[in-house]
Structures are given as structure tokens and as C-alpha cells.
Design a protein around this motif. Structure first.
Motif, mmCIF file in Angstrom:
data_model
loop_
_atom_site.group_PDB
_atom_site.id
_atom_site.type_symbol
_atom_site.label_atom_id
_atom_site.label_comp_id
_atom_site.label_asym_id
_atom_site.label_seq_id
_atom_site.Cartn_x
_atom_site.Cartn_y
_atom_site.Cartn_z
ATOM 1 N N ARG A 204 0.711 -1.330 -0.022
ATOM 2 C CA ARG A 204 -0.046 0.040 0.003
ATOM 3 C C ARG A 204 0.851 1.266 -0.010
ATOM 4 O O ARG A 204 1.974 1.103 0.789
ATOM 5 N N TRP A 207 -0.239 7.294 3.677
ATOM 6 C CA TRP A 207 -0.148 8.547 4.199
ATOM 7 C C TRP A 207 -0.025 8.528 5.737
ATOM 8 O O TRP A 207 -0.925 7.989 6.542
ATOM 9 N N SER A 220 -2.633 5.654 6.872
ATOM 10 C CA SER A 220 -3.853 5.531 5.940
ATOM 11 C C SER A 220 -3.347 4.804 4.452
ATOM 12 O O SER A 220 -2.445 5.674 4.061
ATOM 13 N N ARG A 222 -3.497 3.051 0.718
ATOM 14 C CA ARG A 222 -4.217 2.729 -0.211
ATOM 15 C C ARG A 222 -3.678 1.637 -1.108
ATOM 16 O O ARG A 222 -2.497 1.749 -1.344
ATOM 17 N N ASN A 226 -5.307 -2.896 -7.920
ATOM 18 C CA ASN A 226 -6.688 -2.253 -7.790
ATOM 19 C C ASN A 226 -7.700 -3.400 -7.944
ATOM 20 O O ASN A 226 -8.643 -3.422 -7.431
ATOM 21 N N LYS A 231 -9.592 -1.426 -0.621
ATOM 22 C CA LYS A 231 -9.064 -0.657 -1.465
ATOM 23 C C LYS A 231 -8.236 0.388 -0.352
ATOM 24 O O LYS A 231 -7.216 0.882 -0.436
ATOM 25 N N TYR A 232 -9.169 0.897 0.843
ATOM 26 C CA TYR A 232 -8.439 1.651 1.594
ATOM 27 C C TYR A 232 -8.054 1.101 3.065
ATOM 28 O O TYR A 232 -9.352 0.060 3.287
ATOM 29 N N ASN A 234 -7.102 2.023 7.387
ATOM 30 C CA ASN A 234 -6.636 2.908 8.252
ATOM 31 C C ASN A 234 -6.056 2.134 9.523
ATOM 32 O O ASN A 234 -6.358 0.793 9.593
ATOM 33 N N GLY A 268 -11.354 14.027 2.565
ATOM 34 C CA GLY A 268 -10.247 13.188 2.228
ATOM 35 C C GLY A 268 -8.718 13.679 2.228
ATOM 36 O O GLY A 268 -8.755 14.817 2.149
ATOM 37 N N GLY A 288 -11.681 9.635 7.812
ATOM 38 C CA GLY A 288 -12.796 8.803 7.171
ATOM 39 C C GLY A 288 -14.121 8.318 8.120
ATOM 40 O O GLY A 288 -14.765 7.750 8.346
#
Length: 616
Positions: A204, A207, A220, A222, A226, A231-232, A234, A268, A288
Motif C-alpha cells: 500500500r 499517508w 492510512s 491505499r 486495484n 482498497k483503503y 486505516n 479526504g 474517514g
């Protein structure tokens, strides 16, 4: 807690920060001789009562009584602890802060927690190094450059990194011989059923999430693939990562927010980054989750204007509605604006599809008032060509317009009249009818309340209410001597030693006795020239600091003379008991007068006269 920050660091902050500049960000200050004056930002101050002494770096409000140093001002204004205030001011002047200092203040706990913070800092540096400097990070870097249109400068500014599949952080932790318990508590690793660990955010782009002080407390991530169903991701909730309290980018944005009195709230992280690329550096985002009471209270300490920049889709608009209600329920006198984005896009999509200039223009020019925004939301899902739905829409509008100013009411009613062909006079009549109906249905409360006075004590007796101002009350000769003596003791360890060695000495008033004890401790810890701001920071008791300011105004600049010290000691030790006896006799005389006890009255009066003769 203060001991966790080295004294030389505190002294450097105190030396480089000017209290006039700091307080001047909250209220307009005007130079009056040696002092600066202005309206106190802690209360509704119609007649400026705040005084700031630049030479001593202290402030005092004669109305509400708040006083202290630049640290205590920031503590009370922003709800910070003493160490947090020190670091906040250090950051405001870009003073380098050692990570050990920051970690101890952010969460002054045991070694395990400090170790976790150090691991998070190391993880962020490792992840960014992998992204920018290794072949493992090439695909992720290409995605950020090409798809997200981020350059290396922005990537470095926001600390973005990449976590490869090879358990790089796990290897680092083992090389450092970190305890398994610490690694598990950090939430940076996932453990399978066999007890094997791996990097939580493997594969991933991440951030870093930071606290107010800039300490990394979570990530966080991502998925770069794909096809990954998640997908996300935390960091999970933990004692140091609480989404309801954290705001993304607050550590970088807070100084700009403070300077502009405006904060932009996004949904976001990439929206915040896009805003920064558009030169809007007062942007934060929720984690989020919806905006919370904690978020609002945190922001309104340093801003009086909130701009909601939520996604243009239906979910984003509902979130904006909830946020408006939350802000209005929790704060007063806060200006709220809602930024309308084109084509139902989110801010990052506006940047990518329509350019930075379009985003910047929208953030500045497409701002709706809460009423204007909520009226537009009321249209959603209604067929306004249908009479029943149009009338239902009008009912919602009238409820919203009750809280609008007369000018905004006129603007909105004019728009509706022009759009739907309804007579404006009819719309005005319906609004008046709505207001009257609300007034008639409101319960009437008759409250009997006692008047409120700032800094006064109220003594209710059979003879009425006596109001005594605690700040400007008359000071007896004995208390004047106490104040002069304590000031001399504060400024001179030699005088302190003399008083301590005086057999049988004690202050009449307990506050001065407490100050004597605290000052003695202070002088044992701090040497060198007396610093009033430093001394008040050491005391950290609002009532005592208020008294210290009052004493300093009268006696602070007087020279210390041995003969005067002896006079003060004589008054306190010899005359104070006499004054106390006189007060006692006067009370007994008053009681004898009420009881019409003439014999007792004669006896007490004679005793009072004899005592007063002795004073002559």
C-alpha cells in the motif's frame, strides 16, 4: 510534566517569542506608554481591559482577572497543557524540536508507548525512503506522479510512502531488538493464526497521520493493486490513534488557521493535498468519519470561520448538513460557509480534471451560506412543479429562513419568487405566519435570577446585598506590608532567607504564606536574575498569579532596602495582631448595640479606645 522539557529549551522559547505578537493574533493591541492594551479575548470586553507588559512578557485583564505569561495565555486560550503550549509556540517560530521532547509531551507515558512513537517515526521515514529511492517503490511512485499528479516536493511535504511486500518494517524492528509486546501494541503489524507477523500495510501507498504536535500516530493506506478488495485501510483505533479526535494535516495547518481565523474542512486526504497545491494551507480532513464534537471544539479555539468543502455527491451534501448542525449546536458566533464544487466532483477530482486554477477559484468564490446551502438541499428529490411538493419545499424554506438575517431572507424570497412566479408578498406573509406560529407555541418561562458580577463576592444578609470587588477592594496597611515584603522576597533570595530566619514570623493572609513557600522552592530551582514570566509559569495558579500581577504593579519596580524590610516585618508581626483585636472588638460592639446591652457596650468601647491610644 514540565520537567520533561529541558529548562534551556523553555528559556529559548521564552526568549524568542514576544507575548505582544502572540496575543496580537487574538485581539488588536494598541501601545500606551510602556504597556499594550486591548479587548480581552477571554470574555465580552466592551471596554478594553487587557494590559500586556512587553518588557516583563506578562499580561493581565483587569476585568476577568486572567493573567500570566505567554505560555499561560496559550494554555487557556487553546486548552493546552503547559508542555503543549511550549511546543506550540516553539513550532510557531520554527524552533527545532527534538523527537524525544515531542514524544514525551504528546503522550507522557511509559517507555513502551514512547517506543511505539519512535517506531512510528522510523516507519514513516522508512516508507518514504522506499518510495523515493528504491526499485521496490518505482510502481507506487509512478502512480503518484502520473495518475495523482503529485511531484516529489509534495510527496515529501506530506510524508507519503510505500510499504513493500517484503516486510521491510518487520525486519527493521527485529534488527532493533524491539520487544514483541511493543511491536504488537504498535498496530503496525498483523499476526496470523500461527503467531507470525507481517507488515500491516504491505502493498500500500501510505499517508502518515500525525498528532497536533506532528508526532506520527498512524497511517492510512491505499492498495496499489486495484484488484485488492480492501482498497483503503486505516490504522485501527488505539490509545494513541482515535479518529474522533484526530484531524489530518492539523499539525501543518494550525498556524495558518490561527493567522487567517479560517479553517477548511475536507473529507479526504488527497482533497487536503490538492488544496495545499492550490496554495490553501489551512485545510484539514476528518479521518474517514463524520465531524465530531471533539473536532469542532478543537478547531474553534483558533478559528472563527469554518468552510465545509465536502464532495459534490449526495453523500457529501448529507455530511455537510450534519456538520452544519453539529457546529451550530456546539459553538456560538462561528461563521460557516459551504463551498459548492462544480459537476458534483470532489476537490481532488476538480484539480485533476479541471485544473488548480478552477479549484482555487471554487474555494474562494463558490461559498454558500448555511441557509443558502440547506435551501438548495431541500430541493433534492422533489418535483417542484407539483403543487404539494412545492408547498412542502416552502415549509422547509420558511423554517430555515427563521435563522437568517433580514437581508438574506429578502434575497432568498426574491429568488424563489422569480423562479416559481410566486408573489414575494405572499412568501413574506408565510414567513411572518411561521414566525408568529412558533412564538405562540413556545412555552413561557419566568426566571428569577441573581445578578452576575465579574470577580466579586456577594454577601446576602438581612440588611440587603453587599457587593465587594475582589480586585479593587481596599488594602489594609498590614496587607500592604505583606505585599511589599513578599515582592521583596520573590526578587531577592537574601530577603527570603532573612524572613525565614525571623523567629515567630508568619503572614496574616494564607495566600502570602503559600507564596512564601512556593517562592522558596522556586529560588532553589532557578538562579540568576528574577524573571516575572518564568516565576508565574512556575506558580501556575490563576488566583495567585492574579495577586502577583497586582503586587508587581505597585511594588515590582521598587528598590529593596533593609530598613524597609524591617518596617514590613514590624507591621506584620506587631500591628497585625492589634488590627485583628480591633476588628473583633468592633464586631462585639455592633452585637452589644443590637442587644441594647449598655454595660457590655461601655466595657468594649473603653477597651477599643485604650488599644487605639497605644497605636498613636
Amino acid at each position: 510534566m514540565a520537567s520533561r522539557i529541558p529548562e534551556n529549551f523553555i528559556a529559548e522559547v521564552r526568549q524568542k517569542v514576544n507575548i505582544v505578537d502572540v496575543i496580537g493574533e487574538y485581539t488588536n493591541l494598541v501601545k500606551r506608554g510602556r504597556q499594550w492594551t486591548g479587548s480581552c479575548p477571554f470574555h465580552d470586553d466592551k471596554h478594553p481591559s487587557l494590559f500586556v507588559e512587553e518588557n516583563k512578557q506578562v499580561f493581565n485583564c483587569f476585568s476577568c482577572g486572567r493573567s500570566g505569561s505567554v505560555f499561560s495565555f496559550i494554555m487557556e486560550k487553546e486548552g493546552l497543557t503547559y508542555p503543549e503550549a511550549i511546543l506550540s509556540l516553539a513550532e510557531s517560530i520554527d524552533l527545532p524540536i527534538d523527537s524525544s521532547i515531542s514524544a514525551s509531551v504528546v503522550h507522557p507515558v511509559d517507555n513502551t508507548t514512547q517506543g511505539i512513537y519512535q517506531l512510528y517515526t522510523a516507519a514513516q521515514r522508512l516508507y518514504q525512503h522506499i518510495l523515493l529511492n528504491t526499485t521496490s517503490g518505482e510502481q507506487a511512485l509512478s502512480y503518484l506522479h502520473d495518475t495523482r499528479q503529485l511531484d516529489d516536493e509534495i510527496i515529501k511535504k506530506f510524508g507519503i510512502g510505500f510499504v513493500p511486500e517484503d516486510n521491510a518494517l518487520l525486519g527493521y524492528a527485529k534488527d532493533q531488538n524491539l520487544a514483541h509486546e511493543l511491536m504488537h501494541a504498535s498496530e503496525l503489524f498483523i499476526t496470523n493464526d500461527q503467531g507470525e507477523m507481517r507488515d500491516r500495510f504491505a502493498g500500500r501507498i501510505v499517508w502518515p497521520i500525525k498528532s497536533d504536535r506532528g508526532q506520527v500516530v498512524g497511517f492510512s493506506g491505499r492498495a496499489l493493486d486495484n484488484n485488492n478488495k480492501i482498497k483503503y485501510m486505516n490504522s485501527p483505533e488505539s490509545p494513541f490513534f482515535t479518529k474522533s479526535k484526530l484531524l489530518y494535516n492539523f499539525d501543518l495547518a494550525k498556524n495558518v488557521i490561527r493567522q487567517t481565523n479560517t479553517v477548511m474542512i475536507f473529507e479526504g486526504f488527497m482533497d487536503v493535498i490538492s488544496a495545499s497545491m492550490a496554495a490553501e494551507d489551512n485545510a484539514v480532513a476528518t479521518m474517514g468519519t463524520a465531524l465530531t464534537n471533539e473536532h469542532v471544539q478543537h478547531l474553534v479555539r483558533i478559528a472563527n470561520r469554518v468552510l465545509l468543502v465536502y464532495d459534490g455527491d449526495e453523500a457529501g451534501q448529507r455530511a455537510a448538513q450534519r456538520s452544519i448542525t453539529l457546529i451550530q449546536e456546539n459553538t456560538k458566533d462561528i461563521e460557516i460557509g459551504v463551498v459548492h464544487l462544480p459537476d458534483k466532483l470532489d476537490p481532488d477530482e476538480v484539480r485533476l480534471q479541471q485544473g488548480l486554477s478552477t479549484l482555487k477559484q471554487a474555494l474562494h468564490q463558490n461559498i454558500q451560506t448555511p441557509v443558502e446551502f440547506l435551501i438548495s438541499v431541500s430541493r433534492v428529490g422533489k418535483n417542484l412543479s407539483n403543487q404539494a411538493q412545492y408547498l412542502a419545499f416552502l415549509q422547509e424554506v420558511m423554517q430555515l429562513l427563521k435563522q437568517a438575517t433580514p437581508v438574506e431572507q429578502d434575497i432568498q424570497l426574491t429568488r424563489i419568487a422569480n423562479e416559481f412566479g410566486t408573489a414575494k408578498s405572499a412568501l413574506q406573509a408565510q414567513l411572518e405566519q411561521t414566525n408568529k406560529s412558533e412564538a405562540n407555541n413556545s412555552p413561557q418561562h419566568f426566571l428569577k435570577s441573581q445578578p452576575v458580577y465579574d470577580n466579586v463576592s456577594i454577601d446576602q444578609s438581612s440588611n440587603g446585598i453587599a457587593i465587594q470587588n475582589n480586585i479593587n477592594r481596599n488594602i489594609t496597611q498590614v496587607e500592604q506590608a505583606e505585599r511589599a515584603l513578599i515582592m521583596a522576597m520573590i526578587k531577592s533570595p537574601q530577603v527570603m532567607a532573612q524572613v525565614i530566619e525571623t523567629q515567630g514570623f508568619a503572614f496574616v493572609h494564607p495566600d502570602y504564606q503559600l507564596l512564601m513557600m512556593l517562592t522558596n522552592i522556586y529560588q532553589n530551582q532557578y538562579s540568576g536574575e528574577f524573571n516575572l514570566a518564568q516565576y508565574m509559569d512556575f506558580i501556575q495558579k490563576p488566583d495567585l498569579n492574579q495577586k502577583i500581577m497586582a503586587i508587581d504593579r505597585v511594588y515590582g519596580d521598587l528598590s529593596i532596602e533593609k530598613e524597609a524590610i524591617n518596617d514590613y516585618l514590624h507591621i506584620i508581626m506587631q500591628e497585625a495582631p492589634v488590627d485583628a483585636k480591633i476588628r473583633e472588638l468592633k464586631q462585639l460592639i455592633s452585637l452589644a448595640t443590637q442587644q441594647q446591652d449598655n454595660q457590655k457596650l461601655l466595657q468594649l468601647t473603653t477597651e477599643l479606645i485604650n488599644i487605639k491610644k497605644q497605636q498613636l
